[in-house]
Design a protein around this motif. Structure first.
Motif, PDB file in Angstrom:
ATOM      1  N   ALA A 145       6.736  29.787  34.985  1.00 21.86           N
ATOM      2  CA  ALA A 145       6.430  28.592  34.199  1.00 21.86           C
ATOM      3  C   ALA A 145       6.911  27.324  34.898  1.00 21.86           C
ATOM      4  O   ALA A 145       6.281  26.256  34.782  1.00 21.86           O
ATOM      5  CB  ALA A 145       7.052  28.694  32.804  1.00 21.86           C
ATOM      6  N   ALA A 146       8.015  27.429  35.625  1.00 20.57           N
ATOM      7  CA  ALA A 146       8.577  26.254  36.306  1.00 20.57           C
ATOM      8  C   ALA A 146       7.949  25.994  37.668  1.00 20.57           C
ATOM      9  O   ALA A 146       8.149  24.926  38.249  1.00 20.57           O
ATOM     10  CB  ALA A 146      10.090  26.429  36.470  1.00 20.57           C
ATOM     11  N   LEU A 147       7.167  26.942  38.176  1.00 23.34           N
ATOM     12  CA  LEU A 147       6.633  26.838  39.533  1.00 23.34           C
ATOM     13  C   LEU A 147       5.843  25.549  39.791  1.00 23.34           C
ATOM     14  O   LEU A 147       5.983  24.957  40.881  1.00 23.34           O
ATOM     15  CB  LEU A 147       5.767  28.060  39.849  1.00 23.34           C
ATOM     16  N   ARG A 172      -3.152  29.035  33.372  1.00 26.67           N
ATOM     17  CA  ARG A 172      -3.606  30.408  33.160  1.00 26.67           C
ATOM     18  C   ARG A 172      -2.400  31.251  32.769  1.00 26.67           C
ATOM     19  O   ARG A 172      -1.288  31.015  33.224  1.00 26.67           O
ATOM     20  CB  ARG A 172      -4.262  30.983  34.418  1.00 26.67           C
ATOM     21  N   GLN A 173      -2.641  32.226  31.914  1.00 24.92           N
ATOM     22  CA  GLN A 173      -1.536  33.017  31.394  1.00 24.92           C
ATOM     23  C   GLN A 173      -1.231  34.183  32.318  1.00 24.92           C
ATOM     24  O   GLN A 173      -2.134  34.889  32.772  1.00 24.92           O
ATOM     25  CB  GLN A 173      -1.869  33.532  29.988  1.00 24.92           C
ATOM     26  N   THR A 174       0.047  34.382  32.589  1.00 27.53           N
ATOM     27  CA  THR A 174       0.497  35.435  33.480  1.00 27.53           C
ATOM     28  C   THR A 174       0.964  36.640  32.670  1.00 27.53           C
ATOM     29  O   THR A 174       1.660  36.487  31.666  1.00 27.53           O
ATOM     30  CB  THR A 174       1.664  34.952  34.357  1.00 27.53           C
ATOM     31  N   PHE A 175       0.562  37.840  33.111  1.00 32.42           N
ATOM     32  CA  PHE A 175       1.058  39.085  32.521  1.00 32.42           C
ATOM     33  C   PHE A 175       1.558  39.974  33.656  1.00 32.42           C
ATOM     34  O   PHE A 175       1.005  39.970  34.758  1.00 32.42           O
ATOM     35  CB  PHE A 175      -0.038  39.818  31.740  1.00 32.42           C
ATOM     36  N   PHE A 176       2.589  40.749  33.362  1.00 32.02           N
ATOM     37  CA  PHE A 176       3.151  41.650  34.346  1.00 32.02           C
ATOM     38  C   PHE A 176       2.728  43.086  34.049  1.00 32.02           C
ATOM     39  O   PHE A 176       2.307  43.407  32.935  1.00 32.02           O
ATOM     40  CB  PHE A 176       4.676  41.527  34.372  1.00 32.02           C
ATOM     41  N   PRO A 177       2.832  43.998  35.046  1.00 29.62           N
ATOM     42  CA  PRO A 177       2.394  45.392  34.844  1.00 29.62           C
ATOM     43  C   PRO A 177       3.057  46.064  33.643  1.00 29.62           C
ATOM     44  O   PRO A 177       2.426  46.849  32.936  1.00 29.62           O
ATOM     45  CB  PRO A 177       2.787  46.079  36.156  1.00 29.62           C
ATOM     46  N   LEU A 227       0.462  27.480  21.616  1.00 36.28           N
ATOM     47  CA  LEU A 227      -0.946  27.612  21.988  1.00 36.28           C
ATOM     48  C   LEU A 227      -1.772  26.429  21.483  1.00 36.28           C
ATOM     49  O   LEU A 227      -2.642  25.917  22.200  1.00 36.28           O
ATOM     50  CB  LEU A 227      -1.508  28.921  21.439  1.00 36.28           C
ATOM     51  N   VAL A 228      -1.499  25.998  20.252  1.00 33.81           N
ATOM     52  CA  VAL A 228      -2.217  24.846  19.706  1.00 33.81           C
ATOM     53  C   VAL A 228      -1.868  23.586  20.500  1.00 33.81           C
ATOM     54  O   VAL A 228      -2.719  22.715  20.717  1.00 33.81           O
ATOM     55  CB  VAL A 228      -1.888  24.662  18.207  1.00 33.81           C
ATOM     56  N   MET A 229      -0.632  23.491  20.961  1.00 34.36           N
ATOM     57  CA  MET A 229      -0.248  22.363  21.813  1.00 34.36           C
ATOM     58  C   MET A 229      -1.066  22.358  23.099  1.00 34.36           C
ATOM     59  O   MET A 229      -1.514  21.303  23.570  1.00 34.36           O
ATOM     60  CB  MET A 229       1.243  22.457  22.139  1.00 34.36           C
ATOM     61  N   ARG A 230      -1.295  23.548  23.666  1.00 32.48           N
ATOM     62  CA  ARG A 230      -2.066  23.648  24.910  1.00 32.48           C
ATOM     63  C   ARG A 230      -3.536  23.317  24.684  1.00 32.48           C
ATOM     64  O   ARG A 230      -4.143  22.594  25.461  1.00 32.48           O
ATOM     65  CB  ARG A 230      -1.937  25.072  25.484  1.00 32.48           C
ATOM     66  N   VAL A 231      -4.095  23.835  23.588  1.00 33.76           N
ATOM     67  CA  VAL A 231      -5.529  23.669  23.343  1.00 33.76           C
ATOM     68  C   VAL A 231      -5.843  22.325  22.679  1.00 33.76           C
ATOM     69  O   VAL A 231      -6.778  21.629  23.073  1.00 33.76           O
ATOM     70  CB  VAL A 231      -6.065  24.825  22.465  1.00 33.76           C
ATOM     71  N   GLY A 232      -5.045  21.983  21.664  1.00 32.88           N
ATOM     72  CA  GLY A 232      -5.349  20.782  20.879  1.00 32.88           C
ATOM     73  C   GLY A 232      -4.439  19.613  21.119  1.00 32.88           C
ATOM     74  O   GLY A 232      -4.573  18.572  20.456  1.00 32.88           O
ATOM     75  N   HIS A 233      -3.490  19.744  22.076  1.00 38.39           N
ATOM     76  CA  HIS A 233      -2.561  18.663  22.410  1.00 38.39           C
ATOM     77  C   HIS A 233      -1.740  18.222  21.203  1.00 38.39           C
ATOM     78  O   HIS A 233      -1.383  17.051  21.076  1.00 38.39           O
ATOM     79  CB  HIS A 233      -3.305  17.461  23.008  1.00 38.39           C
ATOM     80  N   SER A 289       5.185  34.222  28.462  1.00 37.14           N
ATOM     81  CA  SER A 289       3.855  34.216  29.077  1.00 37.14           C
ATOM     82  C   SER A 289       3.026  33.041  28.570  1.00 37.14           C
ATOM     83  O   SER A 289       2.202  32.504  29.299  1.00 37.14           O
ATOM     84  CB  SER A 289       3.129  35.533  28.793  1.00 37.14           C
ATOM     85  N   ASN A 290       3.256  32.630  27.315  1.00 36.32           N
ATOM     86  CA  ASN A 290       2.516  31.479  26.788  1.00 36.32           C
ATOM     87  C   ASN A 290       2.885  30.194  27.519  1.00 36.32           C
ATOM     88  O   ASN A 290       2.056  29.286  27.653  1.00 36.32           O
ATOM     89  CB  ASN A 290       2.791  31.320  25.288  1.00 36.32           C
ATOM     90  N   LEU A 291       4.114  30.100  27.989  1.00 34.61           N
ATOM     91  CA  LEU A 291       4.512  28.912  28.744  1.00 34.61           C
ATOM     92  C   LEU A 291       3.826  28.856  30.102  1.00 34.61           C
ATOM     93  O   LEU A 291       3.585  27.769  30.637  1.00 34.61           O
ATOM     94  CB  LEU A 291       6.034  28.874  28.915  1.00 34.61           C
ATOM     95  N   THR A 292       3.513  30.011  30.681  1.00 36.48           N
ATOM     96  CA  THR A 292       2.756  29.986  31.940  1.00 36.48           C
ATOM     97  C   THR A 292       1.354  29.444  31.698  1.00 36.48           C
ATOM     98  O   THR A 292       0.785  28.770  32.559  1.00 36.48           O
ATOM     99  CB  THR A 292       2.673  31.393  32.562  1.00 36.48           C
ATOM    100  N   LEU A 293       0.783  29.732  30.516  1.00 35.03           N
ATOM    101  CA  LEU A 293      -0.524  29.169  30.174  1.00 35.03           C
ATOM    102  C   LEU A 293      -0.444  27.656  30.052  1.00 35.03           C
ATOM    103  O   LEU A 293      -1.305  26.930  30.547  1.00 35.03           O
ATOM    104  CB  LEU A 293      -1.029  29.777  28.865  1.00 35.03           C
ATOM    105  N   VAL A 294       0.618  27.173  29.411  1.00 31.33           N
ATOM    106  CA  VAL A 294       0.774  25.731  29.187  1.00 31.33           C
ATOM    107  C   VAL A 294       0.952  24.988  30.510  1.00 31.33           C
ATOM    108  O   VAL A 294       0.333  23.940  30.732  1.00 31.33           O
ATOM    109  CB  VAL A 294       1.978  25.456  28.254  1.00 31.33           C
ATOM    110  N   HIS A 295       1.757  25.528  31.400  1.00 33.55           N
ATOM    111  CA  HIS A 295       2.151  24.761  32.586  1.00 33.55           C
ATOM    112  C   HIS A 295       1.385  25.129  33.850  1.00 33.55           C
ATOM    113  O   HIS A 295       1.321  24.320  34.779  1.00 33.55           O
ATOM    114  CB  HIS A 295       3.659  24.921  32.816  1.00 33.55           C
ATOM    115  N   ARG A 296       0.800  26.325  33.887  1.00 27.33           N
ATOM    116  CA  ARG A 296       0.048  26.709  35.089  1.00 27.33           C
ATOM    117  C   ARG A 296      -1.459  26.726  34.853  1.00 27.33           C
ATOM    118  O   ARG A 296      -2.228  26.852  35.808  1.00 27.33           O
ATOM    119  CB  ARG A 296       0.511  28.076  35.587  1.00 27.33           C
TER     120      ARG A 296
END
Length: 271
Positions: A100-102, A10-15, A181-187, A1-8
């Motif tokens: 994540a690959a979408l 926004r973070q995706t969660f399933f039911p 997460l730090v890569m996403r926020v702080g590059h 799910s963290n990879l969806t945040l990095v690449h999309r």
């Protein structure tokens, strides 16, 4: 799910996701506190005849009653929950890989803005490396568990080794996710191989040596106490990264990590 945040973006969660699994585990532990562990092993569920030839032992990693064996015509209740958890994890795994690959399966103008801007951590090559890192962690975890459970023959030493291993593995995975997460926020770029993963591999090798695989080699120094410094080392490495990241973010944003500044503006006070 963290990879969806990095690449999309926004973070995706399933039911049915990690939080639901955690609550299921808490509930099972609560029930176990009243009934005892035998409730899950002695309560058996009949299964259809076409499944009687199935046996799952994770390539030999699961021994004895830990394996899921359908050949007897029934399985303990714990195996039903385990099988459901494995199937749920695999289902979510496939969906997360796709999600994540979408962004890289659509036209460039349809990609999120941060992907088009080539923010560090995005791009198909970065995604592939992140996939490989997480799969490498999983491979190390399975190999380590199999090694410890099969080769450490003394039952007490094995139990201690597996408990410490669980702590090491949890903090190692947390460290990898924190760095993503730090890569996403702080590059901040991901390391090629996180230090804690190297320590886990060392721990597994040390457990192999501890079994006396080499002829005449039977270490007795400090008994089982050498297991614990390894977990302390991983914990120190984990928390040092967390503390250092918080310190840097606080300096950049000019904030206190545990306080909210008061600001008086136009005669009103906001916090």
């Amino acid at each position: 799910s963290n990879l969806t945040l990095v690449h999309r973006g926004r973070q995706t969660f399933f039911p049915l996701d990690a939080m639901e699994v955690q609550w299921a585990t808490i509930t099972m532990l609560f029930i176990t506190g009243f009934t005892g562990p035998s409730f899950w092993t002695e309560t058996r569920i009949a299964i259809p005849a076409f499944m009687h030839s199935f046996k799952f032992d994770a390539g030999g990693a699961l021994q004895g009653s830990d394996a899921i064996d359908f050949t007897s015509g029934s399985v303990p209740l714990r195996a039903c929950f385990l099988a459901g958890g494995v199937l749920g994890c695999f289902s979510n795994y496939v969906r997360y890989i796709y999600d994540a690959a979408l962004p890289y399966l659509v036209a460039k103008e349809q990609q999120p803005a941060h992907v088009r801007a080539k923010v560090p951590g995005t791009g198909i090559k970065s995604l592939f490396f992140q996939y490989m890192l997480i799969h490498f962690y999983f491979a190390v975890a399975m190999l380590s568990y199999k090694t410890i459970s099969m080769l450490v023959t003394d039952e007490h030493r094995k139990n201690v080794a597996l408990r410490v291993f669980a702590v090491c593995l949890t903090l190692t995975f947390g460290d990898i996710m924190n760095r993503i997460l730090v890569m996403r926020v702080g590059h901040h770029p991901l390391p090629k191989i996180p230090q804690n993963l190297v320590i886990v591999m060392f721990y597994t090798f040390a457990c192999m040596e501890d079994t006396g695989l080499q002829k005449g080699f039977e270490p007795k120094i400090l008994g089982i106490l050498w297991y614990f410094p390894v977990s302390w080392l991983i914990a120190m490495n984990y928390f040092s990264f967390v503390i250092e990241t918080i310190r840097h973010m606080s300096l950049v944003l000019d904030i206190h990590p545990f306080k909210i500044k008061s600001q008086v503006s136009s005669g009103s006070k906001t916090e």
